[in-house]
Design an enzyme around this catalytic site. Structure first.
Site, PDB file in Angstrom:
ATOM      1  N   GLY A   1      23.458  21.673 -15.683  1.00 38.08           N
ATOM      2  CA  GLY A   1      24.321  22.092 -16.782  1.00 38.08           C
ATOM      3  C   GLY A   1      25.805  21.926 -16.579  1.00 38.08           C
ATOM      4  O   GLY A   1      26.603  22.451 -17.367  1.00 38.08           O
TER       5      GLY A   1
ATOM      6  N   CYS B   1      31.006  24.359 -16.150  1.00 38.24           N
ATOM      7  CA  CYS B   1      31.582  23.083 -16.583  1.00 38.24           C
ATOM      8  C   CYS B   1      33.081  23.033 -16.281  1.00 38.24           C
ATOM      9  O   CYS B   1      33.701  24.049 -15.953  1.00 38.24           O
ATOM     10  CB  CYS B   1      31.362  22.887 -18.086  1.00 38.24           C
ATOM     11  SG  CYS B   1      29.625  22.709 -18.546  1.00 38.24           S
TER      12      CYS B   1
ATOM     13  N   ASP C   1       0.835  -1.192   0.000  1.00 36.11           N
ATOM     14  CA  ASP C   1       0.000   0.000   0.000  1.00 36.11           C
ATOM     15  C   ASP C   1       0.876   1.251   0.000  1.00 36.11           C
ATOM     16  O   ASP C   1       1.528   1.571   0.989  1.00 36.11           O
ATOM     17  CB  ASP C   1      -0.921  -0.025   1.225  1.00 36.11           C
ATOM     18  CG  ASP C   1      -1.874   1.160   1.283  1.00 36.11           C
ATOM     19  OD1 ASP C   1      -1.863   1.986   0.348  1.00 36.11           O
ATOM     20  OD2 ASP C   1      -2.627   1.251   2.265  1.00 36.11           O
TER      21      ASP C   1
ATOM     22  N   ASN D   1      36.325  22.426 -18.225  1.00 34.14           N
ATOM     23  CA  ASN D   1      36.830  22.416 -19.602  1.00 34.14           C
ATOM     24  C   ASN D   1      38.180  21.721 -19.702  1.00 34.14           C
ATOM     25  O   ASN D   1      39.049  21.897 -18.835  1.00 34.14           O
ATOM     26  CB  ASN D   1      36.981  23.848 -20.115  1.00 34.14           C
ATOM     27  CG  ASN D   1      35.645  24.552 -20.322  1.00 34.14           C
ATOM     28  OD1 ASN D   1      35.607  25.744 -20.605  1.00 34.14           O
ATOM     29  ND2 ASN D   1      34.542  23.827 -20.189  1.00 34.14           N
TER      30      ASN D   1
ATOM     31  N   HIS E   1      34.014  18.381 -20.305  1.00 39.42           N
ATOM     32  CA  HIS E   1      33.969  18.276 -21.768  1.00 39.42           C
ATOM     33  C   HIS E   1      35.118  19.049 -22.408  1.00 39.42           C
ATOM     34  O   HIS E   1      35.798  19.863 -21.767  1.00 39.42           O
ATOM     35  CB  HIS E   1      32.629  18.793 -22.313  1.00 39.42           C
ATOM     36  CG  HIS E   1      32.423  20.271 -22.130  1.00 39.42           C
ATOM     37  ND1 HIS E   1      32.775  21.211 -23.088  1.00 39.42           N
ATOM     38  CD2 HIS E   1      31.874  20.980 -21.109  1.00 39.42           C
ATOM     39  CE1 HIS E   1      32.456  22.416 -22.663  1.00 39.42           C
ATOM     40  NE2 HIS E   1      31.915  22.314 -21.460  1.00 39.42           N
TER      41      HIS E   1
END
Length: 400
Positions: free
Chosen positions: A324, A346, A224, A348, A328
């Site tokens: 975000g 990010c 339940d 880099n 990379h």
């Protein structure tokens, strides 16, 4: 004068005669007429009786077993049949005093129960009953993240949390959590944490040990969830933890050191988030990787004409948060990599380092960020699980 005669009542003489006859062994000690003895009358033996649990019940959970019991005798046969004519499997106890269903029932079903037992008197008795299961307003599925098939060949990293996403709000969190288990081999302490009403995460006290096998089970069928919602299906899956890959990105040195199974194997220059958009602090866990990826700030609510908005195509991208942040390649910041932070949050890398990182890091691997100038990665930001201390993490369990 004649002596006075003594008279004996006839009834007393007859009674004495009966007593003498009863004590006599002239008939070979026959027990004829003695209840319960061989050849005697069995009319005083207690007849068998049969009970069904739950008895003539309606609205029960389909995971509740049907149990048939015999008293003053033993069961000889039991049949449970659905309204569609399907026989439900069950088994007797070794002493034949009980019988229990061994398969779960269906939602919204009616089941006829018929049982026979034989008593000590040799007579058979029958008992019949009916059981009706509940009909949920809605059923919840145990969706697993990461998808087991997606990581079957590669395995997961040491930082990977196990996530159940139910798609509907869970009111009875404690009942649902009791139905969830993660077994680790070798054994490691772990606990659940409810991120919200729909998602619950499991992580160990420390990063998983490389080579760990995880067996994840959700026995939610018939459970339940609250508000008329019940678990749809049970589920069991397994994960394998691969080698330990941990990257340590330092905003002061502008370097990211790479550790494989505890040993540093590489160091690479980086550029993290600038002052206006600093990279979050703390352990991040990789949740996705794409060789080519379009980064669009609109995906987390920052859209033009906002000056912080951006949209660009990037290579060798691995997501480390849900707002975000990625590791990379960025050829536009190569001149700043190793010296200053200029990104939108990010991490880099140059082309060679980004490709190397992409080839070695995958789902569940860890990127630890220090000295970025940013706030702590929130626990709710996808895999911000490691931002909580073990004590605080345990408090997120519905069972604590």
């Amino acid at each position: 004068m004649f002596p006075k005669k003594t008279f004996f009542p006839l009834a007393g003489i007859l009674a004495a005669t009966v007593l003498l006859s009863a004590c006599s062994s002239g008939d070979g000690g026959s027990n004829a007429g003695t209840p319960g003895a061989p050849g005697g009358s069995s009319q005083t033996a207690t007849p068998a009786s049969v009970s069904i649990e739950p008895a003539n019940a309606s609205g029960i959970s389909p995971s509740t077993p049907i149990v048939v019991k015999a008293a003053n005798g033993k069961l000889t046969d039991v049949t449970v049949t659905s309204s569609k004519g399907k026989t439900v499997a069950g088994e007797f106890s070794p002493d034949k005093l009980s019988w229990t269903t061994t398969e779960v029932l269906g939602y919204g079903g009616t089941y006829q129960v018929k049982a026979h037992a034989q008593g000590a008197d040799g007579k058979s008795v029958e008992q019949q009953g009916q059981v009706t299961t509940l009909s949920p307003k809605k059923q919840a599925n145990a969706n697993l993240i990461p998808a087991p098939n997606a990581v079957k060949s590669s395995g997961v990293g040491v930082g990977q949390p196990i996530v159940f996403s139910f798609g509907v709000p869970v009111k009875n969190k404690a009942a649902v959590e009791k139905a969830l288990t993660v077994e680790s081999s070798p054994k490691q302490d772990g606990s659940w944490y409810w991120m919200d009403d729909k998602n619950v995460h499991y992580r160990p006290k420390e990063y998983w040990k490389p080579g760990t096998t995880l067996t994840v089970t959700a026995k939610i069928y018939g459970v339940d969830f609250g508000n008329g919602v019940y678990g749809a299906d049970d589920r069991t899956e397994s994960y394998k933890v691969h080698d330990s890959w941990i990257a340590k990105a330092d905003g002061n040195s502008e370097q990211m050191q790479i550790f494989h199974n505890g040993s540093m194997v590489k160091s690479m220059p980086i550029s993290m988030g600038k002052d206006a958009t600093p990279t979050h602090l703390g352990p991040h866990v990789i949740s996705d990787k794409q060789a080519n990826y379009t980064m669009d700030s609109c995906t987390y609510g920052v859209c033009p004409p906002d000056p912080k908005a951006y949209r660009s195509n990037e290579k060798f991208s691995e997501r480390i948060s849900n707002d975000g942040e990625f590791v990379h390649e960025n050829p536009n910041s190569v001149g700043q990599q190793g010296s200053s932070n200029v990104s939108h949050g990010c991490i880099n890398l140059n082309a060679a380092n980004a490709e190397w990182f992409f080839n070695n890091f995958g789902l569940g691997d860890v990127v630890e960020v220090t000295n970025s100038g940013g706030p702590q990665l929130p626990v709710w930001d996808l895999y911000g699980d490691w931002s909580k201390s073990w004590t605080d993490w345990q408090k997120g369990s519905a069972l604590n």
